[in-house]
Design a protein around this motif. Structure first.
Motif, PDB file in Angstrom:
ATOM      1  N   LEU A 142     -12.920  13.186   9.437  1.00 14.97           N
ATOM      2  CA  LEU A 142     -13.476  13.422   8.098  1.00 14.97           C
ATOM      3  C   LEU A 142     -14.919  13.907   8.174  1.00 14.97           C
ATOM      4  N   VAL A 143     -15.249  14.841   7.282  1.00 14.84           N
ATOM      5  CA  VAL A 143     -16.605  15.361   7.148  1.00 14.84           C
ATOM      6  C   VAL A 143     -16.995  15.223   5.683  1.00 14.84           C
ATOM      7  N   GLU A 144     -18.265  14.998   5.424  1.00 13.37           N
ATOM      8  CA  GLU A 144     -18.750  14.886   4.053  1.00 13.37           C
ATOM      9  C   GLU A 144     -18.342  16.125   3.260  1.00 13.37           C
ATOM     10  N   GLY A 145     -17.689  15.896   2.117  1.00 11.77           N
ATOM     11  CA  GLY A 145     -17.270  16.990   1.250  1.00 11.77           C
ATOM     12  C   GLY A 145     -15.797  17.338   1.349  1.00 11.77           C
ATOM     13  N   ASP A 146     -15.082  16.773   2.312  1.00 15.38           N
ATOM     14  CA  ASP A 146     -13.636  17.028   2.428  1.00 15.38           C
ATOM     15  C   ASP A 146     -12.901  16.351   1.272  1.00 15.38           C
ATOM     16  N   VAL A 147     -11.923  17.050   0.704  1.00 16.14           N
ATOM     17  CA  VAL A 147     -11.095  16.467  -0.352  1.00 16.14           C
ATOM     18  C   VAL A 147      -9.941  15.748   0.329  1.00 16.14           C
ATOM     19  N   VAL A 148      -9.713  14.499  -0.054  1.00 18.09           N
ATOM     20  CA  VAL A 148      -8.684  13.684   0.589  1.00 18.09           C
ATOM     21  C   VAL A 148      -7.760  13.057  -0.446  1.00 18.09           C
ATOM     22  N   SER A 149      -6.557  12.709   0.002  1.00 23.30           N
ATOM     23  CA  SER A 149      -5.652  11.891  -0.800  1.00 23.30           C
ATOM     24  C   SER A 149      -5.433  10.600  -0.028  1.00 23.30           C
ATOM     25  N   TYR A 150      -5.231   9.507  -0.742  1.00 21.81           N
ATOM     26  CA  TYR A 150      -5.135   8.201  -0.096  1.00 21.81           C
ATOM     27  C   TYR A 150      -4.401   7.220  -0.999  1.00 21.81           C
ATOM     28  N   LYS A 151      -4.048   6.103  -0.414  1.00 24.92           N
ATOM     29  CA  LYS A 151      -3.496   4.967  -1.152  1.00 24.92           C
ATOM     30  C   LYS A 151      -4.448   3.799  -0.955  1.00 24.92           C
ATOM     31  N   ALA A 168       0.827  -1.207   0.000  1.00 24.75           N
ATOM     32  CA  ALA A 168       0.000   0.000   0.000  1.00 24.75           C
ATOM     33  C   ALA A 168       0.858   1.252   0.000  1.00 24.75           C
ATOM     34  N   SER A 169       1.925   1.275   0.782  1.00 21.58           N
ATOM     35  CA  SER A 169       2.765   2.474   0.866  1.00 21.58           C
ATOM     36  C   SER A 169       3.549   2.722  -0.419  1.00 21.58           C
ATOM     37  N   GLU A 170       3.833   1.669  -1.187  1.00 26.03           N
ATOM     38  CA  GLU A 170       4.558   1.831  -2.446  1.00 26.03           C
ATOM     39  C   GLU A 170       3.631   2.149  -3.617  1.00 26.03           C
ATOM     40  N   GLY A 171       2.319   2.036  -3.407  1.00 25.94           N
ATOM     41  CA  GLY A 171       1.352   2.258  -4.477  1.00 25.94           C
ATOM     42  C   GLY A 171       1.171   3.729  -4.805  1.00 25.94           C
ATOM     43  N   PRO A 172       0.416   4.006  -5.875  1.00 27.88           N
ATOM     44  CA  PRO A 172       0.183   5.393  -6.292  1.00 27.88           C
ATOM     45  C   PRO A 172      -0.749   6.124  -5.327  1.00 27.88           C
ATOM     46  N   LEU A 173      -0.704   7.452  -5.365  1.00 30.30           N
ATOM     47  CA  LEU A 173      -1.538   8.300  -4.521  1.00 30.30           C
ATOM     48  C   LEU A 173      -2.786   8.698  -5.311  1.00 30.30           C
ATOM     49  N   TYR A 174      -3.952   8.466  -4.738  1.00 27.43           N
ATOM     50  CA  TYR A 174      -5.218   8.806  -5.364  1.00 27.43           C
ATOM     51  C   TYR A 174      -5.849   9.960  -4.597  1.00 27.43           C
ATOM     52  N   SER A 175      -6.866  10.585  -5.192  1.00 25.68           N
ATOM     53  CA  SER A 175      -7.595  11.637  -4.488  1.00 25.68           C
ATOM     54  C   SER A 175      -9.081  11.467  -4.738  1.00 25.68           C
ATOM     55  N   GLY A 176      -9.879  11.992  -3.815  1.00 20.03           N
ATOM     56  CA  GLY A 176     -11.327  11.879  -3.916  1.00 20.03           C
ATOM     57  C   GLY A 176     -11.992  12.766  -2.879  1.00 20.03           C
ATOM     58  N   VAL A 177     -13.298  12.597  -2.745  1.00 19.71           N
ATOM     59  CA  VAL A 177     -14.098  13.387  -1.814  1.00 19.71           C
ATOM     60  C   VAL A 177     -14.754  12.439  -0.818  1.00 19.71           C
ATOM     61  N   CYS A 178     -14.787  12.852   0.445  1.00 21.96           N
ATOM     62  CA  CYS A 178     -15.439  12.044   1.473  1.00 21.96           C
ATOM     63  C   CYS A 178     -16.941  12.038   1.212  1.00 21.96           C
ATOM     64  N   LYS A 179     -17.494  10.868   0.974  1.00 23.10           N
ATOM     65  CA  LYS A 179     -18.933  10.726   0.725  1.00 23.10           C
ATOM     66  C   LYS A 179     -19.683  10.748   2.054  1.00 23.10           C
ATOM     67  N   CYS A 180     -19.187   9.979   3.030  1.00 21.79           N
ATOM     68  CA  CYS A 180     -19.788   9.950   4.359  1.00 21.79           C
ATOM     69  C   CYS A 180     -18.754   9.370   5.330  1.00 21.79           C
ATOM     70  N   PHE A 181     -18.899   9.744   6.604  1.00 23.54           N
ATOM     71  CA  PHE A 181     -18.018   9.198   7.627  1.00 23.54           C
ATOM     72  C   PHE A 181     -18.740   9.265   8.964  1.00 23.54           C
ATOM     73  N   SER A 182     -18.735   8.182   9.703  1.00 26.43           N
ATOM     74  CA  SER A 182     -19.360   8.110  11.018  1.00 26.43           C
ATOM     75  C   SER A 182     -18.278   7.856  12.058  1.00 26.43           C
ATOM     76  N   ARG A 183     -18.053   8.847  12.902  1.00 26.34           N
ATOM     77  CA  ARG A 183     -17.036   8.684  13.944  1.00 26.34           C
ATOM     78  C   ARG A 183     -17.456   7.605  14.928  1.00 26.34           C
ATOM     79  N   SER A 184     -18.748   7.527  15.244  1.00 22.32           N
ATOM     80  CA  SER A 184     -19.213   6.534  16.210  1.00 22.32           C
ATOM     81  C   SER A 184     -19.053   5.107  15.679  1.00 22.32           C
ATOM     82  N   LYS A 185     -19.235   4.912  14.379  1.00 24.35           N
ATOM     83  CA  LYS A 185     -19.058   3.581  13.786  1.00 24.35           C
ATOM     84  C   LYS A 185     -17.600   3.317  13.437  1.00 24.35           C
ATOM     85  N   GLY A 186     -16.828   4.385  13.194  1.00 18.81           N
ATOM     86  CA  GLY A 186     -15.409   4.219  12.908  1.00 18.81           C
ATOM     87  C   GLY A 186     -15.066   3.976  11.458  1.00 18.81           C
ATOM     88  N   HIS A 187     -15.999   4.274  10.557  1.00 15.79           N
ATOM     89  CA  HIS A 187     -15.691   4.079   9.148  1.00 15.79           C
ATOM     90  C   HIS A 187     -16.567   4.968   8.276  1.00 15.79           C
TER      91      HIS A 187
END
Length: 161
Positions: free
Chosen positions: A115-124, A71-90
């Motif tokens: 994370l909040v809905e609408g945040d722009v994120v980068s990830y692997k 995962a750490s050697e893979g490419p970096l992607y970007s997207g938008v947070c669709k939804c996130f629940s802190r209480s559920k953890g995902h």
């Protein structure tokens, strides 16, 4: 019943517990299996605790070293947070490439903000066992906070953006 100690599984002898009246407790009690210094606590109050299957979703704690390296050697992607629940953890991230939504676990979020809905994120990406057909986002970093929303830090402080 004799007053001799009875060995359990080849270990040191343990005498059956005695109530205040002097008679041994009923055999349905499990306290006689463990000496008082070795009492086990239940991990969960759920009556189905012994029947639950552990989650197959790998978190930082249970991901293998080889999956982490891939995962750490893979490419970096970007997207938008669709939804996130802190209480559920995902939650889920919608990639800019227009593919299927990507799962994100709370343990894979870098930085100080939740994370909040609408945040722009980068990830692997890291594959999800056992079939490795689906992916989850790892090393998730918020690159742009959604303007006009209140963001919460992991410590619980609220910051307006």
């Amino acid at each position: 019943m004799s007053s001799e100690a009875t060995p359990i599984q080849g270990s040191r002898p343990v005498t059956p517990p005695v109530t205040s009246a002097g008679s041994p407790r009923s055999s349905s009690s499990t306290e006689h299996l463990h000496p008082p210094t070795c009492r086990h606590r239940d991990r969960s109050p759920s009556p189905l605790r012994g029947y639950l299957i552990p989650s197959p979703l790998p978190t930082r704690r249970n991901r293998t070293c080889s999956a982490t390296v891939l995962a750490s050697e893979g490419p970096l992607y970007s997207g938008v947070c669709k939804c996130f629940s802190r209480s559920k953890g995902h939650g889920f991230i919608t990639p800019f490439e227009g593919e299927n939504d990507i799962f994100v676990h709370i343990s894979d979020i870098e930085g100080e903000y939740v994370l909040v809905e609408g945040d722009v994120v980068s990830y692997k990406l890291c594959s999800i066992p056992p079939k490795n057909e689906k992916f989850q986002a790892v090393e998730v970093t918020i690159t742009h906070l959604k303007p006009g929303t209140k963001h919460e830090t992991w410590a619980g402080h609220i910051v307006s953006s």
